[in-house]
Design an enzyme around this catalytic site. Structure first.
Site, PDB file in Angstrom:
ATOM      1  N   PRO A   1       0.803  -1.228   0.000  1.00 48.94           N
ATOM      2  CA  PRO A   1       0.000   0.000   0.000  1.00 48.94           C
ATOM      3  C   PRO A   1       0.831   1.271   0.000  1.00 48.94           C
ATOM      4  O   PRO A   1       1.878   1.346   0.641  1.00 48.94           O
ATOM      5  CB  PRO A   1      -0.802  -0.105   1.307  1.00 48.94           C
ATOM      6  CG  PRO A   1      -0.063  -1.092   2.145  1.00 48.94           C
ATOM      7  CD  PRO A   1       0.572  -2.049   1.197  1.00 48.94           C
ATOM      8  N   ASN A   2       0.306   2.239  -0.741  1.00 53.62           N
ATOM      9  CA  ASN A   2       0.837   3.603  -0.839  1.00 53.62           C
ATOM     10  C   ASN A   2       2.121   3.717  -1.657  1.00 53.62           C
ATOM     11  O   ASN A   2       2.586   4.823  -1.916  1.00 53.62           O
ATOM     12  CB  ASN A   2       1.053   4.227   0.556  1.00 53.62           C
ATOM     13  CG  ASN A   2      -0.248   4.358   1.324  1.00 53.62           C
ATOM     14  OD1 ASN A   2      -1.210   4.896   0.794  1.00 53.62           O
ATOM     15  ND2 ASN A   2      -0.308   3.840   2.530  1.00 53.62           N
TER      16      ASN A   2
ATOM     17  N   ARG B   1       4.826  11.122  -2.400  1.00 55.03           N
ATOM     18  CA  ARG B   1       4.632  10.708  -1.002  1.00 55.03           C
ATOM     19  C   ARG B   1       5.894  10.993  -0.180  1.00 55.03           C
ATOM     20  O   ARG B   1       6.927  10.355  -0.389  1.00 55.03           O
ATOM     21  CB  ARG B   1       4.342   9.202  -0.979  1.00 55.03           C
ATOM     22  CG  ARG B   1       4.178   8.654   0.391  1.00 55.03           C
ATOM     23  CD  ARG B   1       4.159   7.126   0.386  1.00 55.03           C
ATOM     24  NE  ARG B   1       3.959   6.650   1.735  1.00 55.03           N
ATOM     25  CZ  ARG B   1       4.198   5.409   2.119  1.00 55.03           C
ATOM     26  NH1 ARG B   1       4.626   4.504   1.256  1.00 55.03           N
ATOM     27  NH2 ARG B   1       4.006   5.048   3.369  1.00 55.03           N
TER      28      ARG B   1
ATOM     29  N   TYR C   1      11.042   9.000   1.257  1.00 60.89           N
ATOM     30  CA  TYR C   1      11.003   7.938   0.250  1.00 60.89           C
ATOM     31  C   TYR C   1      11.674   8.308  -1.066  1.00 60.89           C
ATOM     32  O   TYR C   1      11.786   7.461  -1.958  1.00 60.89           O
ATOM     33  CB  TYR C   1       9.545   7.530  -0.003  1.00 60.89           C
ATOM     34  CG  TYR C   1       8.883   6.952   1.231  1.00 60.89           C
ATOM     35  CD1 TYR C   1       9.345   5.771   1.797  1.00 60.89           C
ATOM     36  CD2 TYR C   1       7.820   7.606   1.849  1.00 60.89           C
ATOM     37  CE1 TYR C   1       8.752   5.243   2.940  1.00 60.89           C
ATOM     38  CE2 TYR C   1       7.217   7.091   2.986  1.00 60.89           C
ATOM     39  CZ  TYR C   1       7.692   5.911   3.527  1.00 60.89           C
ATOM     40  OH  TYR C   1       7.113   5.395   4.663  1.00 60.89           O
TER      41      TYR C   1
ATOM     42  N   ASN D   1       8.264  -5.402  -0.947  1.00 62.09           N
ATOM     43  CA  ASN D   1       8.135  -4.216  -0.097  1.00 62.09           C
ATOM     44  C   ASN D   1       6.660  -4.154   0.264  1.00 62.09           C
ATOM     45  O   ASN D   1       5.840  -3.669  -0.518  1.00 62.09           O
ATOM     46  CB  ASN D   1       8.576  -2.944  -0.822  1.00 62.09           C
ATOM     47  CG  ASN D   1       8.506  -1.730   0.102  1.00 62.09           C
ATOM     48  OD1 ASN D   1       7.962  -1.812   1.204  1.00 62.09           O
ATOM     49  ND2 ASN D   1       9.054  -0.620  -0.363  1.00 62.09           N
TER      50      ASN D   1
ATOM     51  N   ALA E   1       3.242  -0.656   4.803  1.00 59.24           N
ATOM     52  CA  ALA E   1       2.792  -0.714   6.200  1.00 59.24           C
ATOM     53  C   ALA E   1       2.355  -2.116   6.619  1.00 59.24           C
ATOM     54  O   ALA E   1       2.401  -2.451   7.816  1.00 59.24           O
ATOM     55  CB  ALA E   1       1.651   0.279   6.407  1.00 59.24           C
TER      56      ALA E   1
ATOM     57  N   ASP F   1       2.067 -15.484   6.642  1.00 54.71           N
ATOM     58  CA  ASP F   1       1.690 -16.885   6.423  1.00 54.71           C
ATOM     59  C   ASP F   1       1.784 -17.262   4.945  1.00 54.71           C
ATOM     60  O   ASP F   1       2.200 -18.375   4.607  1.00 54.71           O
ATOM     61  CB  ASP F   1       0.268 -17.133   6.942  1.00 54.71           C
ATOM     62  CG  ASP F   1       0.195 -17.156   8.465  1.00 54.71           C
ATOM     63  OD1 ASP F   1       1.254 -17.112   9.127  1.00 54.71           O
ATOM     64  OD2 ASP F   1      -0.934 -17.205   8.996  1.00 54.71           O
TER      65      ASP F   1
ATOM     66  N   GLU G   1      13.080  -9.242   1.742  1.00 53.40           N
ATOM     67  CA  GLU G   1      12.285  -8.119   2.264  1.00 53.40           C
ATOM     68  C   GLU G   1      12.999  -6.815   1.914  1.00 53.40           C
ATOM     69  O   GLU G   1      14.218  -6.700   2.087  1.00 53.40           O
ATOM     70  CB  GLU G   1      12.154  -8.244   3.787  1.00 53.40           C
ATOM     71  CG  GLU G   1      11.402  -7.078   4.415  1.00 53.40           C
ATOM     72  CD  GLU G   1      11.284  -7.200   5.935  1.00 53.40           C
ATOM     73  OE1 GLU G   1      11.662  -8.254   6.492  1.00 53.40           O
ATOM     74  OE2 GLU G   1      10.827  -6.222   6.548  1.00 53.40           O
TER      75      GLU G   1
ATOM     76  N   HIS H   1      12.789  -2.354   1.884  1.00 54.93           N
ATOM     77  CA  HIS H   1      12.191  -1.066   2.242  1.00 54.93           C
ATOM     78  C   HIS H   1      13.054   0.049   1.685  1.00 54.93           C
ATOM     79  O   HIS H   1      14.293  -0.040   1.727  1.00 54.93           O
ATOM     80  CB  HIS H   1      12.075  -0.906   3.758  1.00 54.93           C
ATOM     81  CG  HIS H   1      11.278  -1.995   4.382  1.00 54.93           C
ATOM     82  ND1 HIS H   1       9.904  -2.043   4.289  1.00 54.93           N
ATOM     83  CD2 HIS H   1      11.664  -3.100   5.055  1.00 54.93           C
ATOM     84  CE1 HIS H   1       9.480  -3.131   4.899  1.00 54.93           C
ATOM     85  NE2 HIS H   1      10.521  -3.795   5.362  1.00 54.93           N
ATOM     86  N   LEU H   2      12.413   1.087   1.199  1.00 50.93           N
ATOM     87  CA  LEU H   2      13.158   2.264   0.744  1.00 50.93           C
ATOM     88  C   LEU H   2      13.855   2.946   1.917  1.00 50.93           C
ATOM     89  O   LEU H   2      15.029   3.321   1.834  1.00 50.93           O
ATOM     90  CB  LEU H   2      12.199   3.254   0.080  1.00 50.93           C
ATOM     91  CG  LEU H   2      11.564   2.771  -1.221  1.00 50.93           C
ATOM     92  CD1 LEU H   2      10.109   3.172  -1.266  1.00 50.93           C
ATOM     93  CD2 LEU H   2      12.303   3.309  -2.416  1.00 50.93           C
ATOM     94  N   SER H   3      13.109   3.168   2.989  1.00 52.77           N
ATOM     95  CA  SER H   3      13.637   3.869   4.157  1.00 52.77           C
ATOM     96  C   SER H   3      14.271   2.864   5.117  1.00 52.77           C
ATOM     97  O   SER H   3      13.992   1.665   5.060  1.00 52.77           O
ATOM     98  CB  SER H   3      12.506   4.625   4.857  1.00 52.77           C
ATOM     99  OG  SER H   3      11.526   3.720   5.333  1.00 52.77           O
TER     100      SER H   3
ATOM    101  N   ARG I   1      13.313   4.946  12.289  1.00 48.26           N
ATOM    102  CA  ARG I   1      12.024   5.634  12.288  1.00 48.26           C
ATOM    103  C   ARG I   1      11.201   5.270  13.537  1.00 48.26           C
ATOM    104  O   ARG I   1      11.755   4.816  14.527  1.00 48.26           O
ATOM    105  CB  ARG I   1      11.301   5.317  10.975  1.00 48.26           C
ATOM    106  CG  ARG I   1      12.128   5.758   9.756  1.00 48.26           C
ATOM    107  CD  ARG I   1      11.402   5.528   8.464  1.00 48.26           C
ATOM    108  NE  ARG I   1      10.165   6.302   8.407  1.00 48.26           N
ATOM    109  CZ  ARG I   1       9.175   6.064   7.539  1.00 48.26           C
ATOM    110  NH1 ARG I   1       9.301   5.080   6.660  1.00 48.26           N
ATOM    111  NH2 ARG I   1       8.099   6.808   7.557  1.00 48.26           N
TER     112      ARG I   1
ATOM    113  N   ARG J   1       7.571   0.803  13.412  1.00 51.55           N
ATOM    114  CA  ARG J   1       8.140   0.263  12.161  1.00 51.55           C
ATOM    115  C   ARG J   1       9.311  -0.684  12.421  1.00 51.55           C
ATOM    116  O   ARG J   1       9.914  -1.214  11.486  1.00 51.55           O
ATOM    117  CB  ARG J   1       8.615   1.405  11.254  1.00 51.55           C
ATOM    118  CG  ARG J   1       7.502   2.314  10.793  1.00 51.55           C
ATOM    119  CD  ARG J   1       8.005   3.347   9.790  1.00 51.55           C
ATOM    120  NE  ARG J   1       7.128   4.502   9.775  1.00 51.55           N
ATOM    121  CZ  ARG J   1       6.012   4.603   9.045  1.00 51.55           C
ATOM    122  NH1 ARG J   1       5.666   3.623   8.235  1.00 51.55           N
ATOM    123  NH2 ARG J   1       5.260   5.686   9.105  1.00 51.55           N
TER     124      ARG J   1
HETATM  125  C1  DQA Z   1       8.286   1.209   3.651  1.00 49.82           C
HETATM  126  C2  DQA Z   1       8.395   1.414   5.167  1.00 49.82           C
HETATM  127  C3  DQA Z   1       7.066   1.168   5.857  1.00 49.82           C
HETATM  128  O1  DQA Z   1       7.207   1.377   7.247  1.00 49.82           O
HETATM  129  C4  DQA Z   1       6.009   2.115   5.317  1.00 49.82           C
HETATM  130  O2  DQA Z   1       4.773   1.848   5.913  1.00 49.82           O
HETATM  131  C5  DQA Z   1       5.928   2.071   3.836  1.00 49.82           C
HETATM  132  C6  DQA Z   1       7.154   2.043   3.070  1.00 49.82           C
HETATM  133  C7  DQA Z   1       9.571   1.607   2.913  1.00 49.82           C
HETATM  134  O3  DQA Z   1       9.722   1.214   1.763  1.00 49.82           O
HETATM  135  O4  DQA Z   1      10.414   2.312   3.479  1.00 49.82           O
HETATM  136  O5  DQA Z   1       4.849   2.166   3.262  1.00 49.82           O
HETATM  137  O6  DQA Z   1       8.039  -0.160   3.398  1.00 49.82           O
END
Ligand code: DQA
Length: 156
Positions: free
Chosen positions: A13-14, A21, A26, A77, A80, A90, A101, A103-105, A110, A114
């Site tokens: 999501p997002n 964003r 990000y 990725n 959230a 699962d 796994e 993540h950008l950040s 943070r 998270r």
């Molecule tokens: C994220 C980090 C998550 O905590 C956040 O909710 C995201 C982006 C990242 O790519 O840094 O939506 O996965």
């Protein structure tokens, strides 16, 4: 080439909002630009990529279930849902595929909510904090996991 390992790059999501964003967190690269960069890197490495995004937890679960039959590995990725989704945990646990796994950040720099991930314990490894470049790092790591490059990064 049909026999290239096909890697699912799954975005939660997002992440469709990248570019607008919270760019200080990000970056300004859009998801479409990341997809293009991944396609070029996959081509260089000898991989195919299937780049997907969904804002819906159940759809992400269904895509992960289908990956068992269609893909050689999963880069995820989960946005959230990383921090909330037992269902995605699962689904990943029941696939026999290598999982990375992403993540950008740097989620550990943070908010405390998270810092926990439901994905890390079903992943081979975690890449976080390198922005859009992390997607290319994940593909390079996946190339070794699926055997198209050797441990030192040379062609297998
Ligand atoms: C994220 C980090 C998550 O905590 C956040 O909710 C995201 C982006 C990242 O790519 O840094 O939506 O996965």
């Amino acid at each position: 080439m049909a026999d290239r390992p096909d890697i699912l790059i799954l975005n939660g999501p997002n992440l469709n909002m990248l570019g607008v964003r919270e760019p200080t967190i990000y970056g300004s690269t859009t998801l479409a630009q990341i997809e293009g960069n991944c396609a070029a890197e996959a081509d260089r490495l000898g991989l195919e990529v299937d780049f997907r995004q969904s804002n819906f937890e159940g759809e992400l679960v269904s895509i992960i279930q289908q990956a068992r039959d269609e893909h050689a590995g999963i880069v995820i990725n989960a946005g959230a849902y990383t921090h909330t989704s037992v269902a995605i945990h699962d689904a990943l646990a029941l696939t026999d595929l290598p999982v990375i796994e992403l993540h950008l950040s740097n989620t550990f720099k943070r908010e405390p909510f998270r810092h926990h991930s439901y994905i890390s314990d079903v992943a081979v490894g975690v890449i976080c904090g390198f922005g859009a470049h992390g997607y290319l790092l994940a593909l390079q790591a996946m190339a070794r996991l699926v055997g198209v490059v050797d441990e030192d990064g040379s062609n297998a």
